[in-house]
Design an enzyme around this catalytic site. Structure first.
Site, mmCIF file in Angstrom:
data_model
loop_
_atom_site.group_PDB
_atom_site.id
_atom_site.type_symbol
_atom_site.label_atom_id
_atom_site.label_comp_id
_atom_site.label_asym_id
_atom_site.label_seq_id
_atom_site.Cartn_x
_atom_site.Cartn_y
_atom_site.Cartn_z
ATOM 1 N N SER A 47 -20.434 0.608 -4.971
ATOM 2 C CA SER A 47 -20.244 -0.683 -4.289
ATOM 3 C C SER A 47 -20.706 -1.830 -5.184
ATOM 4 C CB SER A 47 -20.991 -0.703 -2.952
ATOM 5 O OG SER A 47 -22.384 -0.505 -3.161
ATOM 6 N N HIS A 72 -1.755 0.172 -2.619
ATOM 7 C CA HIS A 72 -3.213 0.053 -2.808
ATOM 8 C C HIS A 72 -3.693 -1.199 -2.091
ATOM 9 C CE1 HIS A 72 -3.642 3.513 -5.377
ATOM 10 N NE2 HIS A 72 -2.420 3.228 -5.769
ATOM 11 N N GLN A 79 4.124 -11.438 -5.854
ATOM 12 C CA GLN A 79 5.287 -10.793 -6.463
ATOM 13 C C GLN A 79 6.491 -11.722 -6.412
ATOM 14 O OE1 GLN A 79 6.339 -7.013 -4.683
ATOM 15 N NE2 GLN A 79 7.726 -6.508 -6.361
ATOM 16 N N SER A 81 9.852 -13.161 -5.647
ATOM 17 C CA SER A 81 10.548 -12.968 -4.377
ATOM 18 C C SER A 81 12.052 -12.831 -4.593
ATOM 19 C CB SER A 81 10.271 -14.159 -3.464
ATOM 20 O OG SER A 81 11.159 -14.139 -2.379
ATOM 21 N N ARG A 83 13.905 -13.076 -2.069
ATOM 22 C CA ARG A 83 14.446 -14.006 -1.063
ATOM 23 C C ARG A 83 14.749 -15.359 -1.695
ATOM 24 N NH1 ARG A 83 11.143 -15.035 4.138
ATOM 25 N NH2 ARG A 83 13.173 -15.847 4.806
ATOM 26 N N ARG A 133 20.315 -9.620 -1.328
ATOM 27 C CA ARG A 133 19.398 -8.705 -2.036
ATOM 28 C C ARG A 133 19.409 -7.290 -1.468
ATOM 29 N NH1 ARG A 133 13.171 -9.519 -0.147
ATOM 30 N NH2 ARG A 133 13.570 -9.973 2.043
ATOM 31 N N ARG A 151 -14.163 -1.560 -8.569
ATOM 32 C CA ARG A 151 -14.205 -0.278 -7.860
ATOM 33 C C ARG A 151 -12.781 0.180 -7.529
ATOM 34 N NH1 ARG A 151 -17.543 1.091 -2.314
ATOM 35 N NH2 ARG A 151 -17.704 3.327 -2.698
ATOM 36 N N ARG A 160 -3.513 6.910 -10.386
ATOM 37 C CA ARG A 160 -2.243 6.497 -10.991
ATOM 38 C C ARG A 160 -2.138 6.807 -12.483
ATOM 39 N NH1 ARG A 160 1.147 6.290 -6.721
ATOM 40 N NH2 ARG A 160 0.392 4.883 -5.119
HETATM 41 C C1 LIG Z 1 0.801 11.345 -6.764
HETATM 42 C C2 LIG Z 1 0.972 10.501 -5.532
HETATM 43 C C3 LIG Z 1 1.964 10.803 -4.615
HETATM 44 C C4 LIG Z 1 2.119 10.033 -3.455
HETATM 45 N N1 LIG Z 1 3.117 10.348 -2.565
HETATM 46 C C5 LIG Z 1 3.259 9.632 -1.434
HETATM 47 C C6 LIG Z 1 4.260 9.960 -0.454
HETATM 48 O O1 LIG Z 1 5.019 10.884 -0.618
HETATM 49 N N2 LIG Z 1 4.353 9.201 0.662
HETATM 50 C C7 LIG Z 1 3.491 8.164 0.905
HETATM 51 O O2 LIG Z 1 3.609 7.518 1.955
HETATM 52 N N3 LIG Z 1 2.550 7.821 0.000
HETATM 53 C C8 LIG Z 1 2.417 8.516 -1.152
HETATM 54 N N4 LIG Z 1 1.452 8.156 -2.056
HETATM 55 C C9 LIG Z 1 0.623 6.970 -1.805
HETATM 56 C C10 LIG Z 1 -0.776 7.350 -1.253
HETATM 57 O O3 LIG Z 1 -0.667 8.047 -0.049
HETATM 58 C C11 LIG Z 1 -1.620 6.088 -1.058
HETATM 59 O O4 LIG Z 1 -0.994 5.251 -0.098
HETATM 60 C C12 LIG Z 1 -1.795 5.284 -2.321
HETATM 61 O O5 LIG Z 1 -2.111 6.119 -3.406
HETATM 62 C C13 LIG Z 1 -2.922 4.265 -2.097
HETATM 63 O O6 LIG Z 1 -4.158 4.902 -2.260
HETATM 64 P P1 LIG Z 1 -5.344 4.985 -1.188
HETATM 65 O O7 LIG Z 1 -4.820 4.978 0.191
HETATM 66 O O8 LIG Z 1 -6.273 6.074 -1.613
HETATM 67 O O9 LIG Z 1 -6.199 3.774 -1.500
HETATM 68 P P2 LIG Z 1 -6.267 2.185 -1.478
HETATM 69 O O10 LIG Z 1 -5.375 1.548 -0.499
HETATM 70 O O11 LIG Z 1 -6.156 1.822 -2.910
HETATM 71 O O12 LIG Z 1 -7.754 2.069 -0.963
HETATM 72 C C14 LIG Z 1 -8.852 2.554 -1.756
HETATM 73 C C15 LIG Z 1 -9.751 3.423 -0.919
HETATM 74 O O13 LIG Z 1 -10.299 2.636 0.146
HETATM 75 C C16 LIG Z 1 -10.442 3.458 1.288
HETATM 76 N N5 LIG Z 1 -9.571 2.925 2.347
HETATM 77 C C17 LIG Z 1 -8.626 1.954 2.224
HETATM 78 N N6 LIG Z 1 -8.073 1.690 3.415
HETATM 79 C C18 LIG Z 1 -8.666 2.517 4.301
HETATM 80 C C19 LIG Z 1 -8.513 2.740 5.687
HETATM 81 N N7 LIG Z 1 -7.628 2.069 6.434
HETATM 82 N N8 LIG Z 1 -9.294 3.644 6.269
HETATM 83 C C20 LIG Z 1 -10.204 4.345 5.572
HETATM 84 N N9 LIG Z 1 -10.402 4.213 4.229
HETATM 85 C C21 LIG Z 1 -9.634 3.297 3.617
HETATM 86 C C22 LIG Z 1 -10.009 4.862 0.898
HETATM 87 O O14 LIG Z 1 -11.155 5.569 0.460
HETATM 88 C C23 LIG Z 1 -9.074 4.625 -0.265
HETATM 89 O O15 LIG Z 1 -8.961 5.746 -1.139
HETATM 90 C C24 LIG Z 1 1.270 8.916 -3.217
HETATM 91 C C25 LIG Z 1 0.275 8.625 -4.153
HETATM 92 C C26 LIG Z 1 0.122 9.385 -5.291
HETATM 93 C C27 LIG Z 1 -0.963 9.019 -6.280
#
Ligand SMILES: Cc1cc2nc3c(=O)[nH]c(=O)nc-3n(C[C@H](O)[C@H](O)[C@H](O)COP(=O)(O)OP(=O)(O)OC[C@H]3O[C@@H](n4cnc5c(N)ncnc54)[C@H](O)[C@@H]3O)c2cc1C
Length: 202
Positions: A47, A72, A79, A81, A83, A133, A151, A160
């Protein structure tokens, strides 16, 4: 693909040490912040590194890739747009598997040309950009600005830069990791060693 670091917390490693030392009421080290930060990371006390952040400008990644990026959530994005920006002359991101095969490349280019012709025909009929689009493929290149704290950057790099991530976001994440390692080595050196240094993972 173009990746630029637009902004980073000044003296980020020193700031992290100062923040972390508040927890134990200890003095800054004469040797600099790096050993202190290495210990924080080894212990999983991450943290503290949230106090520092970085902003990246990324150009020329596909919309398929940008969709993966914006999954993420602990981040801020701006980004280009579709639109508001005219997409009559888009750039494309081409997967290496398609580049390798003349036949696949021909099929791909035909499809992209048809998509752009369709976009332009709709625009000529005064269909607004935001609706035209809908004809644009995932290969359409985009520009995105990404701000993440250290972090979240570490988390982003872990998932990634890994070989399970797709080639495009992996290439981008590794480019960003190299930049972060050069700017805040003690925070990113373990990941840099794992993903960027020889022997490189395929
Ligand atoms: C190899 C690979 C394949 C994937 N395939 C798919 C797929 O087929 N379909 C699909 O939909 N997605 C897919 N994803 C996306 C994946 O499910 C995640 O949405 C994406 O990697 C974002 O990461 P994250 O959710 O860990 O973390 P981030 O959104 O980056 O958040 C960082 C961390 O914060 C915490 N956090 C964030 N939000 C919350 C919350 N609401 N509750 C609790 N803890 C939280 C968690 O510890 C999380 O790891 C894939 C990702 C990878 C790397």
């Amino acid at each position: 693909m173009k990746i630029e670091l637009w902004s980073i917390t000044p003296d980020s490693e020193l700031l992290i040490e100062r923040c972390g030392r508040v927890c134990w009421r200890t003095e800054l080290s004469d040797e600099g912040p790096q050993d202190f930060i290495r210990k924080l990371i080894r212990k999983g006390h991450e943290s503290v590194i949230e106090h520092a952040k970085a902003t990246f400008y990324v150009e020329g990644v596909s919309r398929a890739c940008s969709h993966q990026i914006v999954r993420h959530r602990i981040a801020s994005y701006s980004q280009e747009s579709q639109r508001y920006v005219d997409m009559s002359n888009p750039e494309w991101s081409v997967p290496p598997t398609i580049l390798k095969s003349d036949k696949a490349f021909d099929i791909f280019c035909n499809f992209l040309n048809n998509a752009v012709d369709t976009y332009k025909s709709l625009r000529e009929l005064d269909i607004p950009k935001e609706d035209a689009r809908f004809t644009l493929p995932n290969a359409t290149a985009t520009t995105i600005v990404i701000t993440m704290n250290f972090r979240e950057l570490r988390h982003f790099f872990k998932v990634r830069c890994d070989r399970h991530a797709q080639w495009e976001i992996r290439k981008m994440a590794k480019g960003m990791l190299e930049i972060m390692y050069n700017n805040a080595p003690s925070v990113f050196e373990d990941l840099y060693r794992e993903f960027c240094q020889w022997p490189k993972r395929s």
